[in-house]
Design a protein around this motif. Structure first.
Motif, PDB file in Angstrom:
ATOM      1  N   GLN A   6       0.810  -1.066   0.001  1.00  0.00           N
ATOM      2  CA  GLN A   6      -0.040   0.104   0.025  1.00  0.00           C
ATOM      3  C   GLN A   6       0.833   1.241  -0.172  1.00  0.00           C
ATOM      4  N   LYS A   7       0.767   2.188  -0.843  1.00  0.00           N
ATOM      5  CA  LYS A   7       1.355   3.320  -0.954  1.00  0.00           C
ATOM      6  C   LYS A   7       0.493   4.588  -0.726  1.00  0.00           C
ATOM      7  N   TYR A   8       1.081   5.461   0.205  1.00  0.00           N
ATOM      8  CA  TYR A   8       0.189   6.575   0.732  1.00  0.00           C
ATOM      9  C   TYR A   8       1.086   7.819   0.243  1.00  0.00           C
ATOM     10  N   GLY A   9       0.223   8.695  -0.490  1.00  0.00           N
ATOM     11  CA  GLY A   9       0.982  10.064  -0.964  1.00  0.00           C
ATOM     12  C   GLY A   9       1.085  11.020   0.156  1.00  0.00           C
ATOM     13  N   GLY A  10       1.534  12.096  -0.334  1.00  0.00           N
ATOM     14  CA  GLY A  10       1.811  13.213   0.599  1.00  0.00           C
ATOM     15  C   GLY A  10       0.515  13.654   1.686  1.00  0.00           C
ATOM     16  N   THR A  11      -0.414  13.818   1.085  1.00  0.00           N
ATOM     17  CA  THR A  11      -1.762  14.378   1.687  1.00  0.00           C
ATOM     18  C   THR A  11      -2.246  13.133   2.576  1.00  0.00           C
ATOM     19  N   SER A  12      -2.083  12.101   2.153  1.00  0.00           N
ATOM     20  CA  SER A  12      -2.445  10.999   3.107  1.00  0.00           C
ATOM     21  C   SER A  12      -1.732  10.666   4.244  1.00  0.00           C
ATOM     22  N   SER A 153       7.311   7.922  -5.132  1.00  0.00           N
ATOM     23  CA  SER A 153       7.103   7.070  -4.128  1.00  0.00           C
ATOM     24  C   SER A 153       6.058   5.968  -4.867  1.00  0.00           C
ATOM     25  N   ASP A 154       5.344   6.474  -5.949  1.00  0.00           N
ATOM     26  CA  ASP A 154       4.548   5.436  -6.618  1.00  0.00           C
ATOM     27  C   ASP A 154       5.379   4.421  -7.170  1.00  0.00           C
ATOM     28  N   THR A 155       6.416   4.826  -7.878  1.00  0.00           N
ATOM     29  CA  THR A 155       7.376   3.902  -8.222  1.00  0.00           C
ATOM     30  C   THR A 155       8.009   2.779  -7.179  1.00  0.00           C
ATOM     31  N   ILE A 171      -2.457   2.021  -4.611  1.00  0.00           N
ATOM     32  CA  ILE A 171      -1.730   3.406  -4.495  1.00  0.00           C
ATOM     33  C   ILE A 171      -2.880   4.404  -3.753  1.00  0.00           C
ATOM     34  N   TYR A 172      -2.735   4.530  -2.702  1.00  0.00           N
ATOM     35  CA  TYR A 172      -3.942   5.477  -1.929  1.00  0.00           C
ATOM     36  C   TYR A 172      -3.276   6.995  -1.907  1.00  0.00           C
ATOM     37  N   THR A 173      -4.601   7.838  -2.532  1.00  0.00           N
ATOM     38  CA  THR A 173      -4.061   9.391  -2.755  1.00  0.00           C
ATOM     39  C   THR A 173      -5.384  10.089  -2.363  1.00  0.00           C
ATOM     40  N   ASP A 174      -5.365  11.333  -2.876  1.00  0.00           N
ATOM     41  CA  ASP A 174      -6.338  12.324  -2.349  1.00  0.00           C
ATOM     42  C   ASP A 174      -7.728  12.265  -3.378  1.00  0.00           C
ATOM     43  N   VAL A 175      -7.606  11.363  -4.383  1.00  0.00           N
ATOM     44  CA  VAL A 175      -8.763  11.230  -5.137  1.00  0.00           C
ATOM     45  C   VAL A 175      -9.064   9.794  -5.130  1.00  0.00           C
ATOM     46  N   ASP A 176     -10.421   9.557  -5.369  1.00  0.00           N
ATOM     47  CA  ASP A 176     -10.708   8.076  -5.408  1.00  0.00           C
ATOM     48  C   ASP A 176     -10.529   7.113  -6.428  1.00  0.00           C
ATOM     49  N   GLY A 177      -9.726   7.576  -7.482  1.00  0.00           N
ATOM     50  CA  GLY A 177      -9.277   6.807  -8.419  1.00  0.00           C
ATOM     51  C   GLY A 177      -8.870   7.821  -9.818  1.00  0.00           C
ATOM     52  N   VAL A 178      -8.628   7.164 -10.899  1.00  0.00           N
ATOM     53  CA  VAL A 178      -8.248   7.945 -12.110  1.00  0.00           C
ATOM     54  C   VAL A 178      -9.230   8.580 -12.780  1.00  0.00           C
ATOM     55  N   TYR A 179      -9.498   9.684 -13.048  1.00  0.00           N
ATOM     56  CA  TYR A 179     -10.651  10.291 -13.760  1.00  0.00           C
ATOM     57  C   TYR A 179     -10.352  10.495 -15.461  1.00  0.00           C
ATOM     58  N   THR A 180     -11.427  10.885 -15.850  1.00  0.00           N
ATOM     59  CA  THR A 180     -11.519  11.146 -17.440  1.00  0.00           C
ATOM     60  C   THR A 180     -10.394  12.448 -17.401  1.00  0.00           C
ATOM     61  N   THR A 181     -10.367  13.288 -16.566  1.00  0.00           N
ATOM     62  CA  THR A 181      -9.158  14.288 -16.552  1.00  0.00           C
ATOM     63  C   THR A 181      -8.910  14.707 -14.885  1.00  0.00           C
ATOM     64  N   ASP A 182      -8.157  15.620 -14.773  1.00  0.00           N
ATOM     65  CA  ASP A 182      -7.980  16.135 -13.542  1.00  0.00           C
ATOM     66  C   ASP A 182      -9.162  16.689 -12.760  1.00  0.00           C
ATOM     67  N   PRO A 183      -9.914  15.990 -11.723  1.00  0.00           N
ATOM     68  CA  PRO A 183     -11.176  16.480 -11.139  1.00  0.00           C
ATOM     69  C   PRO A 183     -10.800  17.944 -10.609  1.00  0.00           C
ATOM     70  N   ARG A 184      -9.785  18.363 -10.269  1.00  0.00           N
ATOM     71  CA  ARG A 184      -9.630  19.738  -9.851  1.00  0.00           C
ATOM     72  C   ARG A 184      -9.836  20.698 -10.934  1.00  0.00           C
ATOM     73  N   LEU A 185      -9.518  20.488 -12.089  1.00  0.00           N
ATOM     74  CA  LEU A 185      -9.702  21.356 -13.181  1.00  0.00           C
ATOM     75  C   LEU A 185     -11.014  21.278 -13.826  1.00  0.00           C
ATOM     76  N   SER A 208      -0.586  13.532 -16.433  1.00  0.00           N
ATOM     77  CA  SER A 208      -1.379  13.242 -15.373  1.00  0.00           C
ATOM     78  C   SER A 208      -0.639  12.723 -14.194  1.00  0.00           C
ATOM     79  N   LYS A 209      -0.624  13.550 -13.211  1.00  0.00           N
ATOM     80  CA  LYS A 209       0.238  12.992 -12.257  1.00  0.00           C
ATOM     81  C   LYS A 209      -0.122  12.188 -11.103  1.00  0.00           C
ATOM     82  N   VAL A 210      -1.488  11.559 -11.331  1.00  0.00           N
ATOM     83  CA  VAL A 210      -1.995  10.714 -10.451  1.00  0.00           C
ATOM     84  C   VAL A 210      -1.107   9.472 -10.233  1.00  0.00           C
ATOM     85  N   LEU A 211      -0.445   9.009 -11.198  1.00  0.00           N
ATOM     86  CA  LEU A 211       0.787   7.944 -11.146  1.00  0.00           C
ATOM     87  C   LEU A 211       1.999   8.498 -12.143  1.00  0.00           C
TER      88      LEU A 211
HETATM   89  P1  ADP Z   1       0.044  11.867  -3.827  1.00  0.00           P
HETATM   90  O1  ADP Z   1       0.557  12.833  -3.083  1.00  0.00           O
HETATM   91  O2  ADP Z   1      -0.979  10.928  -3.361  1.00  0.00           O
HETATM   92  O3  ADP Z   1       1.075  11.087  -4.843  1.00  0.00           O
HETATM   93  P2  ADP Z   1      -0.638  13.295  -6.305  1.00  0.00           P
HETATM   94  O4  ADP Z   1      -0.772  14.987  -6.143  1.00  0.00           O
HETATM   95  O5  ADP Z   1       0.790  13.158  -6.736  1.00  0.00           O
HETATM   96  O6  ADP Z   1      -0.973  12.559  -5.017  1.00  0.00           O
HETATM   97  O7  ADP Z   1      -1.515  12.738  -7.455  1.00  0.00           O
HETATM   98  C1  ADP Z   1      -2.821  12.864  -7.241  1.00  0.00           C
HETATM   99  C2  ADP Z   1      -3.368  14.216  -7.880  1.00  0.00           C
HETATM  100  O8  ADP Z   1      -3.341  13.923  -9.377  1.00  0.00           O
HETATM  101  C3  ADP Z   1      -5.088  14.392  -7.607  1.00  0.00           C
HETATM  102  O9  ADP Z   1      -5.276  15.138  -6.393  1.00  0.00           O
HETATM  103  C4  ADP Z   1      -5.389  15.120  -8.988  1.00  0.00           C
HETATM  104  O10 ADP Z   1      -5.540  16.645  -8.697  1.00  0.00           O
HETATM  105  C5  ADP Z   1      -4.148  14.733  -9.970  1.00  0.00           C
HETATM  106  N1  ADP Z   1      -4.888  14.441 -11.236  1.00  0.00           N
HETATM  107  C6  ADP Z   1      -4.155  14.870 -12.463  1.00  0.00           C
HETATM  108  N2  ADP Z   1      -4.969  13.739 -13.228  1.00  0.00           N
HETATM  109  C7  ADP Z   1      -5.694  13.239 -12.734  1.00  0.00           C
HETATM  110  C8  ADP Z   1      -6.668  12.175 -13.179  1.00  0.00           C
HETATM  111  N3  ADP Z   1      -6.851  11.835 -14.492  1.00  0.00           N
HETATM  112  N4  ADP Z   1      -7.350  11.364 -12.395  1.00  0.00           N
HETATM  113  C9  ADP Z   1      -7.283  11.549 -10.991  1.00  0.00           C
HETATM  114  N5  ADP Z   1      -6.493  12.749 -10.397  1.00  0.00           N
HETATM  115  C10 ADP Z   1      -5.578  13.197 -11.525  1.00  0.00           C
END
Ligand code: ADP
Ligand code: ASP
Ligand code: MG
Length: 411
Positions: A6-12, A153-155, A171-185, A208-211
């Motif tokens: 289990q990998k936990y990112g910075g916010t977690s 850390s993902d790697t 990979i535990y992060t601050d969004v609940d999965g991979v989205y069609t695009t960054d949900p923050r935008l 897309s920095k989610v991974l």
């Molecule tokens: P962590 O610190 O857990 O590694 P990151 O900030 O590196 O988290 O990655 C998670 C972030 O990636 C999300 O908060 C989101 O803003 C961004 N992101 C960019 N593209 C996507 C996508 N397609 N799906 C989900 N998140 C995305």
């Protein structure tokens, strides 16, 4: 019983409460009889803070020394995480990258993992410990501390899952999965239940920095079961990265044409204008750039009517001035009229394996951008991706209109 990484990112791991929360989740997995390895990032903001400190001392920090100090961010969170697990009555032990022996090459600040000596971890797991490993860091063969690049850390997580032959890497992060695009935008962005490995690789490589891209490469090479999940939710299925046979047309038919949109503000464009059009020019321009270990992304060359050509390529923004300096030195030799840089650009990419069996995606993309008056400066395509470089100030607009045009908000 399964072995789970289990990998936990910075916010977690951003506060003691969040670390306690993480520990409770690990305890639930342990209670089910699983073996758990936890990989943690530094607390959110910490890596940026450390890099900032280094820059106050040295404008271009020495890479070896930078690695020594930025690696401390993760050393703090592994200790805290192990303590939080102990407080719940679990046996836990933390290791830095060099203690495990996550052995990398010596490319400081962007090192690659070469091998992992996982014996110590395996022994601890068999003795009932939860093993907590620092993400983002390793050690080269001479014993120097190295780091794996931002988001590394993902790697670490996927590489450990590979070395330990884990059943799953979460990979535990601050969004609940991979989205069609960054949900923050784009708030209308939709979570994908699954995404093919190839699409995830393209999305990661397009920004897309989610991974981190290297984690996806690792997962693909060793077929690691990889899932992206939220650390803030008790349960939730997240997004599973799947491995499908690209030759299997039937499974492609069921795929949406476009799965996601990525964007990247980190590149700069370099133009070498009015170059004599003769064999060897591309090599003379890009050879010295490659020798300086500057990565080049997009490249285009335009033939002029007057026997000269314009050569344009993109590099990371941080390396624009270095690249311009190199080209200024060779400009006279290659006979270029002008060398120019522009870092006010952004790259927007649409990605989807369904593109293989559908025509007209590029024209739909270009029409959508044209209707908004957005000028395309560069285009690059692959079998499952179309990427365009545009003026940075239109990036958000471009992502939003493309998300709508390809109906990505609909289930
Ligand atoms: P962590 O610190 O857990 O590694 P990151 O900030 O590196 O988290 O990655 C998670 C972030 O990636 C999300 O908060 C989101 O803003 C961004 N992101 C960019 N593209 C996507 C996508 N397609 N799906 C989900 N998140 C995305
Ligand atoms: N802490 C590192 C970074 O901020 C590694 C990571 O979070 O994955 O880039
Ligand atoms: Mg990350």
């Amino acid at each position: 019983m399964a072995l789970i990484v289990q990998k936990y990112g910075g916010t977690s791991v951003g506060s003691p409460d969040r670390i306690k929360n993480l520990a409770r989740r690990v305890a639930r997995f342990k209670a089910l009889g699983h073996q758990v390895v936890v990989v943690v990032s530094a607390m959110s903001g910490e890596t940026n803070r450390l890099i900032g400190l280094a820059r106050e001392i040295m404008q271009e920090p020495d890479p070896r020394e930078l690695d020594v100090m930025v690696a401390t961010g993760e050393q703090v969170t592994i200790g805290l995480t192990a303590m939080a697990l102990m407080e719940l009555g679990l046996k836990a032990k933390s290791y830095t990258g060099s203690q495990v022996r996550i052995v990398t090459d010596d490319a400081h600040t962007k090192a690659r993992i070469m091998y992992i000596d996982e014996e110590r971890i395996r022994k601890d797991l068999n003795d009932g410990y939860v093993v907590v490993v620092a993400g983002f860091q390793g050690v080269d063969e001479k014993g120097n501390i190295t780091t794996l690049g931002r988001g590394g850390s993902d790697t670490t997580g996927v590489a450990l899952a590979t070395a330990l032959k884990a059943d799953e890497c979460q990979i535990y992060t601050d969004v609940d999965g991979v989205y069609t695009t960054d949900p923050r935008l784009v708030p209308e962005a939709r979570r994908l239940k699954s995404i093919t490995f190839e699409e995830m690789l393209e999305l990661a490589s397009q920004g897309s920095k989610v991974l981190q891209i290297r984690s996806v490469e690792f997962a693909g090479k060793y077929k690691v079961k990889l899932r992206v999940l939220s650390s803030f939710e008790e349960d939730g299925e997240g997004t599973l990265i799947t491995f499908e046979d690209p030759e299997n047309k039937d499974s492609n038919m069921e795929q949406p044409i476009i799965s996601g949109i990525a964007f990247n503000r980190d590149e700069a464009k370099i133009m070498v204008l009015g170059v004599p059009d003769k064999p060897g020019i591309a090599y003379q321009i890009l050879g010295p750039i490659a020798d300086a270990k500057i990565d080049v992304d997009m490249i285009i060359q335009n033939m002029g009517a007057d026997g000269t050509t314009d050569f344009t390529f993109t590099v990371h923004k941080n390396e624009m001035f270095k690249a311009l300096g190199i080209l200024n030195q060779v400009q006279a030799h290659i006979g270029a009229r002008e060398v120019r840089g522009d870092d006010k650009i952004a790259k927007v990419s649409v990605v989807g394996v369904g593109m293989r069996s559908h025509v007209g995606i590029a024209s739909q993309m270009f029409r959508t951008l044209a209707e908004e008056g957005i000028n395309i400066q560069m285009i690059s395509t692959s079998e499952i991706k179309i990427a365009v470089v545009i003026d940075e100030k239109y990036m958000e607009l471009a992502v939003r209109v493309l998300h709508k045009a390809f109906e990505l908000e609909e289930a």
